[in-house]
Design a protein around this motif. Sequence first.
Motif, short mmCIF file in Angstrom:
data_model
loop_
_atom_site.label_atom_id
_atom_site.label_comp_id
_atom_site.label_asym_id
_atom_site.label_seq_id
_atom_site.Cartn_x
_atom_site.Cartn_y
_atom_site.Cartn_z
N PRO A 132 -2.65 -4.79 -6.39
CA PRO A 132 -2.36 -3.44 -5.59
C PRO A 132 -1.96 -3.51 -4.01
CG PRO A 132 -4.73 -3.78 -5.93
CD PRO A 132 -4.04 -4.67 -6.73
N LEU A 133 -0.80 -3.01 -3.91
CA LEU A 133 -0.39 -3.18 -2.42
C LEU A 133 -0.09 -1.88 -1.67
CD1 LEU A 133 0.57 -5.21 -0.51
CD2 LEU A 133 2.81 -5.65 -1.52
N HIS A 134 0.01 -0.94 -2.72
CA HIS A 134 0.26 0.51 -2.53
C HIS A 134 -0.41 0.91 -0.84
CE1 HIS A 134 -3.76 2.00 -3.81
NE2 HIS A 134 -3.50 1.24 -4.65
N GLY A 135 -1.58 0.55 -0.71
CA GLY A 135 -2.25 0.99 0.43
C GLY A 135 -1.58 0.64 1.65
N VAL A 136 -1.02 -0.52 1.86
CA VAL A 136 -0.26 -1.06 2.93
C VAL A 136 0.93 -0.46 3.06
CG1 VAL A 136 0.66 -3.26 3.91
CG2 VAL A 136 -1.60 -3.50 2.89
N ILE A 137 1.70 -0.43 1.95
CA ILE A 137 3.15 0.21 2.05
C ILE A 137 3.07 1.44 2.34
CG2 ILE A 137 4.75 0.82 0.36
CD1 ILE A 137 4.12 -1.62 -1.28
N ASP A 138 2.23 2.49 1.70
CA ASP A 138 2.28 3.85 2.01
C ASP A 138 1.51 3.98 3.73
OD1 ASP A 138 2.91 4.27 -0.33
OD2 ASP A 138 0.62 4.93 -1.15
N ASP A 149 10.97 -0.63 -1.78
CA ASP A 149 10.05 -1.13 -2.99
C ASP A 149 10.43 -0.32 -3.98
OD1 ASP A 149 8.92 1.47 -2.59
OD2 ASP A 149 6.85 0.61 -3.08
N GLU A 150 11.59 0.37 -4.16
CA GLU A 150 12.20 1.05 -5.51
C GLU A 150 10.98 1.75 -6.03
OE1 GLU A 150 13.90 -1.83 -7.90
OE2 GLU A 150 15.78 -2.20 -6.32
N GLY A 151 9.98 2.37 -5.24
CA GLY A 151 9.00 3.21 -5.79
C GLY A 151 7.86 2.47 -6.61
N ARG A 152 7.86 1.28 -6.67
CA ARG A 152 6.58 0.58 -7.42
C ARG A 152 5.37 0.52 -6.72
NH1 ARG A 152 11.22 -3.00 -7.95
NH2 ARG A 152 10.38 -3.83 -5.88
N GLY A 153 5.17 0.50 -5.29
CA GLY A 153 4.24 0.47 -4.37
C GLY A 153 3.45 -1.00 -4.75
N ALA A 154 4.36 -1.73 -5.04
CA ALA A 154 4.00 -3.29 -5.26
C ALA A 154 5.26 -4.25 -5.12
CB ALA A 154 3.55 -3.55 -6.75
N LEU A 155 4.93 -5.53 -5.09
CA LEU A 155 5.83 -6.39 -4.82
C LEU A 155 7.13 -6.38 -6.00
CD1 LEU A 155 4.02 -9.43 -3.79
CD2 LEU A 155 5.51 -8.22 -2.26
N PRO A 156 8.29 -6.73 -5.91
CA PRO A 156 8.90 -7.36 -4.73
C PRO A 156 9.30 -6.36 -4.07
CG PRO A 156 10.46 -7.44 -6.41
CD PRO A 156 9.22 -7.23 -7.06
N LEU A 157 9.61 -6.51 -2.57
CA LEU A 157 9.61 -5.39 -1.56
C LEU A 157 10.60 -6.03 -0.44
CD1 LEU A 157 7.72 -5.32 0.81
CD2 LEU A 157 6.17 -4.59 -0.76
#
Length: 443
Positions: A132-138, A149-157
């Motif tokens: 999970p990486l969505h918390g940081v991205i959002d 991030d092409e809507g993934r909420g995860a890597l790669p970005l």
Amino acid sequence: MTGNTAHTALWPAPIASGPVDATVTVPGSKSVTNRALVLAALASEPGWLRRPLRSRDTVLMAEALRAMGVQIDETVNPYGGEAWRVIPAGLHGPATVDVGNAGTVMRFLPPVAALADGPIRFDGDPRSYERPLHGVIDALRVLGARIDDEGRGALPLTVHGGGALDGGRVSIDASSSSQFVSALLLSGPRFNQGAEVRHVGPSLPSLPHIKMTVEMLRASGAKVDTPEYGGEPNVWRVDPSALLGSDLTVEPDLSNAQPFLAAALITGGRVTIPDWPERTTQPGDALRELFTRMGGSCELTEKGLTFTGTGRIHGIDADLSDVGELTPGIAAVAALADSESVLRGVGHLRLHETDRLAALTKEINELGGDVTETEDGLRIRPRPLRSGVFHTYDDHRLATAGAVLGLAVDGIEVENVATTAKTLPDFPEMWSAMLSPLSPARA
């Protein structure tokens, strides 16, 4: 459960022939080293990091910062060990960051990249795509960052840094990783408005790691308000400010001391860990209380922590929500105990380097154990164990758990023990030295 099956080398875990009696010098803390690197990179003046951990995760962090323009000079003092001189510079892209499977790198560095001038691309191991990486991205988007991030909420970005970030207030659900909070706080002093991070959601895991972040920020000159100091529950505020360059000596990694202390507990022996701090925010300090409850005793002196086992291991009922990283080692010891154990509060471990709850259940049960998953942990009923392969799923703490079981069960082979290099380089050699009659004995 996901694992890279390419690493199939098997390591025969040595069985203990009697009580261990050893002094084991544990390398520096990964958690402290990687936080210190980020803070030093964002400081307004150069700083020193002494006795840092050199492992896969910390080398990935250092290389990532170098890619963004930070100068890190490595020196070795034959009397004082390794030291890294960190010289901040204008952060810039384009650059590519390899996070490997390091949670601290994949979560702590996107906020740093938002302060860079130019695009920074983040990529890593296949398992890193699932973490999970969505918390940081959002949160970064709310604070003004531009991330693709092409809507993934995860890597790669890719983080398209603009040289600065507005910052301000943001609400996140950090129940899957306390690193979401730490990531925003570490870079927060460099945001134009600082950062106010509010956690909304189920209980936060691994609170000691957030406390570690806060203490290290304060030591670098930042003003941080926290729930523990009269602030709102689940709200952390860091003011905008310049960070000071520091001269920090890294503590030993107490969580990495776990397998060696477990050896004393299982064999009825004694192990001393030098330089164990009297006061620390490291979650591994909880081992003193947890392993004492499971049948040993400990003494903290100027020489370090000496843990002594009796050869008897008791089951435990423990809430490990604050110290989840200790779960694999405790589960291994619990599988050898004289009564049932219940480990609670660690549902978030399903999202770590691997699904640690599923992996522990499968691997211990395939050796003859009786482990069942609960909603938030494990129930372990000790059974006689047999030889077999202990798979690790590229997870360093699974590898050390397999070694712990091998102390008491002949014929266990640990798959890909080299994965321990993530945080504990030279683990197989350290393990063999502890079991050798020529191990450095306690003075």
